[in-house]
Design an enzyme around this catalytic site. Structure first.
Site, short mmCIF file in Angstrom:
data_model
loop_
_atom_site.label_atom_id
_atom_site.label_comp_id
_atom_site.label_asym_id
_atom_site.label_seq_id
_atom_site.Cartn_x
_atom_site.Cartn_y
_atom_site.Cartn_z
N GLU A 8 -12.61 88.13 -62.32
CA GLU A 8 -12.62 86.75 -62.84
C GLU A 8 -11.21 86.15 -62.82
OE1 GLU A 8 -14.62 86.36 -66.72
OE2 GLU A 8 -12.83 85.26 -67.38
N HIS A 33 -15.14 93.27 -64.20
CA HIS A 33 -15.66 91.90 -64.05
C HIS A 33 -14.58 90.90 -64.44
CE1 HIS A 33 -17.16 88.24 -65.98
NE2 HIS A 33 -18.16 88.25 -65.13
N ASN A 34 -13.92 91.15 -65.56
CA ASN A 34 -12.91 90.20 -66.03
C ASN A 34 -11.68 90.20 -65.13
OD1 ASN A 34 -14.78 90.03 -68.07
ND2 ASN A 34 -13.26 89.86 -69.68
N SER A 43 -21.35 89.38 -70.74
CA SER A 43 -20.54 88.30 -70.18
C SER A 43 -21.34 87.01 -70.09
CB SER A 43 -20.05 88.66 -68.78
OG SER A 43 -19.34 87.56 -68.24
N GLY A 44 -20.65 85.92 -70.27
CA GLY A 44 -21.31 84.62 -70.15
C GLY A 44 -20.89 83.66 -71.24
N LYS A 104 -17.52 95.81 -67.32
CA LYS A 104 -17.19 94.49 -67.87
C LYS A 104 -15.70 94.20 -67.72
CE LYS A 104 -17.16 90.66 -70.10
NZ LYS A 104 -16.80 90.47 -71.50
N ASN A 144 -23.64 89.91 -91.78
CA ASN A 144 -22.23 89.57 -91.55
C ASN A 144 -21.43 89.98 -92.76
OD1 ASN A 144 -20.42 88.02 -89.62
ND2 ASN A 144 -19.87 87.09 -91.59
N VAL A 185 -18.80 92.53 -83.64
CA VAL A 185 -17.69 92.22 -84.54
C VAL A 185 -16.40 92.23 -83.74
CG1 VAL A 185 -18.88 93.16 -86.56
CG2 VAL A 185 -17.36 94.65 -85.23
N LYS A 186 -15.35 91.77 -84.35
CA LYS A 186 -14.05 91.70 -83.68
C LYS A 186 -13.71 93.04 -83.03
CE LYS A 186 -9.51 89.94 -85.09
NZ LYS A 186 -9.60 88.54 -84.65
N THR A 198 -18.91 88.64 -94.23
CA THR A 198 -18.90 87.51 -95.15
C THR A 198 -20.34 87.00 -95.22
OG1 THR A 198 -16.70 87.00 -94.34
CG2 THR A 198 -17.77 85.30 -95.66
N MET A 230 -20.73 84.58 -80.96
CA MET A 230 -21.40 85.44 -79.97
C MET A 230 -22.57 86.21 -80.59
SD MET A 230 -20.15 85.16 -76.91
CE MET A 230 -20.61 86.64 -75.99
N ARG A 280 12.61 110.23 -49.20
CA ARG A 280 12.26 111.13 -50.31
C ARG A 280 12.78 112.54 -50.03
NH1 ARG A 280 7.05 112.15 -51.03
NH2 ARG A 280 7.25 112.56 -53.25
N ALA A 325 -20.42 85.76 -86.04
CA ALA A 325 -19.57 84.77 -85.38
C ALA A 325 -20.38 84.26 -84.20
CB ALA A 325 -18.26 85.42 -84.95
P1 ATR Z 1 -14.24 84.47 -85.20
O1 ATR Z 1 -14.98 84.72 -83.93
O2 ATR Z 1 -15.00 83.70 -86.24
O3 ATR Z 1 -12.82 84.05 -85.02
P2 ATR Z 1 -13.46 87.24 -85.64
O4 ATR Z 1 -12.36 87.43 -86.63
O5 ATR Z 1 -13.23 87.48 -84.21
O6 ATR Z 1 -14.14 85.85 -85.96
O7 ATR Z 1 -14.67 88.14 -86.12
C1 ATR Z 1 -15.88 88.13 -85.45
C2 ATR Z 1 -16.89 88.82 -86.30
O8 ATR Z 1 -16.42 90.11 -86.66
C3 ATR Z 1 -17.17 88.10 -87.61
O9 ATR Z 1 -18.54 88.22 -87.84
C4 ATR Z 1 -16.37 88.88 -88.61
O10 ATR Z 1 -16.91 88.88 -89.92
P3 ATR Z 1 -16.41 87.80 -91.02
O11 ATR Z 1 -17.26 86.59 -90.80
O12 ATR Z 1 -16.69 88.45 -92.31
O13 ATR Z 1 -14.95 87.55 -90.76
C5 ATR Z 1 -16.51 90.26 -88.06
N1 ATR Z 1 -15.47 91.15 -88.53
C6 ATR Z 1 -14.14 91.03 -88.29
N2 ATR Z 1 -13.47 92.07 -88.83
C7 ATR Z 1 -14.40 92.85 -89.46
C8 ATR Z 1 -14.35 94.07 -90.18
N3 ATR Z 1 -13.20 94.71 -90.38
N4 ATR Z 1 -15.53 94.58 -90.63
C9 ATR Z 1 -16.68 93.95 -90.40
N5 ATR Z 1 -16.79 92.80 -89.73
C10 ATR Z 1 -15.67 92.26 -89.24
#
Ligand code: ATR
Length: 469
Positions: free
Chosen positions: A192, A188-189, A131-132, A185, A34, A77-78, A36, A15, A448, A13
């Site tokens: 922010e 930091h947020n 961050s960024g 981090k 990735n 990843v997410k 997918t 980032m 108290r 994705a």
């Molecule tokens: P986006 O930023 O595109 O909205 P996201 O759902 O936040 O996507 O996921 C960010 C990354 O985590 C993507 O690379 C996603 O892989 P897909 O392109 O296959 O969706 C990856 N990702 C999310 N869930 C995952 C999981 N259960 N296992 C592996 N990768 C995962």
């Protein structure tokens, strides 16, 4: 044997892709994967000349052959279960000593848990806060790393190379064991959130108190950019206020629904502060302000009952604007004082030994709260490593004292007029509360003791006492 990568990045994705491209640009060879798989090919197709440093990986079990041992594998990843799933799928295909790196927005408690688990599998684990935003990931983020020191040292050259630079100094550093990087981090947020909210509060006074047009307010913020407030957030505030909407021709900000979103890291920092018993009222107020903004239906009802339009504040003279600038500087000092106090307490609680001067230094560029102001905080911790609060640093306390009268005036007048300044007033109340020689907690202790026989200490002799209520 074909060329092996220096590092792998999982998750293409925006980032993850940008981090991989950033690494390739700095000369590292990067294996990319990735879930997918088509995204891998898309990234390579769009990478231009950098494609020659990208190695496509189409199945996780292939990574072992594609990356030089000890293999650093950065997961972007997410945040949440996806990280655990990726670890479980990947771990059986790795060798002892390989390093799994979670660069997502993890809750540090998950990072602590994952670090233990991954270590039990004979692998190493790092949790790094990045961050960024998209731009930072591509051209230089601020990077806060946590985990085993030797695992960090193995990948430090990559992280240092891709990070932002402040006057030549890389904005990447080792924060401490396990969850230290993700915790830093998170705070930091939180800072922010407070910084953004205070800026918005001053915008509200200029806009709705003085009736200034957004473009005129952009001019004010731009002027402040050459003073102590100089920062990325002030810069984008001016940019946001100057933008016009193509459809209406009016200010873009005026067609944006006034309900703020949040992904949770600001809330986490408030929760952690409360758990640690460290006041972070300006950060909490900023989280609450977003929450209140999202209560649109309720707000409409409360407006009908309590929403009298305050009188105009008249012309925004230079003197008034100077007061606003000082109020904002004061608020900023107080928000950072709270954020760093939370870091200090967490460091002691989790035995992280957080390098607070270094934290301030790596936030000077790359991240969302980047500003030269952080140089003052770094200097404060350089002067006194165990500084209890930045409010006790001579330089920062002088600046705070200089801003205090204006901050009191701005917050006080706004309260009389019914204008909300939740974060600024919370920050100010924090300072006022700390500055009491004698608090009113004597009465609290009496209450108290009356309802719960909790006892109290006396001012004139040791021991625990009860009143004859
Ligand atoms: P986006 O930023 O595109 O909205 P996201 O759902 O936040 O996507 O996921 C960010 C990354 O985590 C993507 O690379 C996603 O892989 P897909 O392109 O296959 O969706 C990856 N990702 C999310 N869930 C995952 C999981 N259960 N296992 C592996 N990768 C995962």
């Amino acid at each position: 044997m074909t060329k092996q990568a220096d590092i792998a990045v999982i998750g293409m994705a925006v980032m993850g892709r940008n981090l991989a491209l950033n690494m390739a640009e700095k000369g590292f060879t990067v294996a990319i994967y990735n879930r997918t798989v088509e995204r891998v090919d898309e990234v390579i197709a769009e990478a231009g000349p950098l494609a020659e440093r990208l190695i496509p990986c189409r199945a996780l079990e292939h990574l072992r052959d594609l990356v030089k041992p000890a293999r650093p594998i950065l997961m972007m990843v997410k945040a949440g279960p996806a990280v655990d799933e990726t670890i479980e799928t990947l771990a059986p295909h790795l060798d002892a000593g390989d390093i799994l790196i979670d660069a997502g927005n993890a809750n540090f408690r998950d990072t602590v848990r994952r670090e233990k688990h991954v270590r039990s599998l004979g692998l190493q684990f790092l949790g790094i806060g990045v961050s960024g935003g998209e731009e930072g990931a591509r051209h230089g983020p601020s990077i806060m790393s946590g985990g085993a020191r030797e695992a960090y040292d193995r990948i430090a050259p990559v992280l240092t190379a891709i990070s932002a630079r402040f006057q030549g100094t890389p904005c990447s550093a080792y924060m401490g064991p396990d969850g230290a990087g993700h915790f830093v981090k998170t705070i930091h947020n939180g800072i922010e959130y407070a910084d953004m909210q205070m800026i918005a509060e001053i915008y509200g006074l200029l806009r709705y108190g003085h009736g200034l047009a957004p473009a005129a307010i952009a001019d004010v913020f731009e002027r402040w950019s050459s003073g102590p407030l100089d920062s990325y957030l002030i810069e984008i505030t001016a940019r946001a206020l100057r933008a016009t909407d193509a459809e209406t021709g009016g200010p873009l900000v005026d067609v944006i629904v006034d309900s703020a979103g949040q992904k949770g890291t600001g809330r986490w920092s408030a929760i952690e502060a409360l758990d640690l018993g460290v006041p972070a009222s300006a950060i909490v107020a900023a989280v609450d302000a977003r929450g209140i903004s999202a209560l649109r239906a309720l707000r409409a009802k409360i407006v009908a009952r309590f929403g009298a339009e305050p009188a105009s504040r008249g012309t925004a003279t230079d003197a008034v604007i100077a007061d606003y600038e000082k109020a904002l500087i004061g608020g900023k000092i107080l928000a950072y004082a709270q954020g760093f106090s939370v870091l200090n307490a967490a460091s002691a609680e989790h035995k992280w030994n957080l390098p607070l001067a270094e934290v301030a230094r790596i936030w000077r560029a790359g991240c969302i709260i980047r500003s030269a102001f952080l140089d003052r905080i770094a200097a404060a911790y350089d002067r006194t490593a165990d500084l209890e609060t930045i409010l006790l640093d001579p330089g920062l306390s002088d600046l705070m004292a200089d801003c205090l009268p204006a901050m009191r005036k701005v917050v006080g007048e706004a309260a009389l007029e019914g204008r909300p300044l939740p974060a600024l007033s919370a920050g100010l109340a924090y300072l006022h509360a700390l500055a009491q020689a004698r608090t009113t907690a004597d009465l609290t202790q009496a209450q108290r003791d009356i309802f719960g026989a909790h006892g109290f200490e006396r001012t004139d002799k040791p021991g625990s006492f009860h009143g004859a209520w």
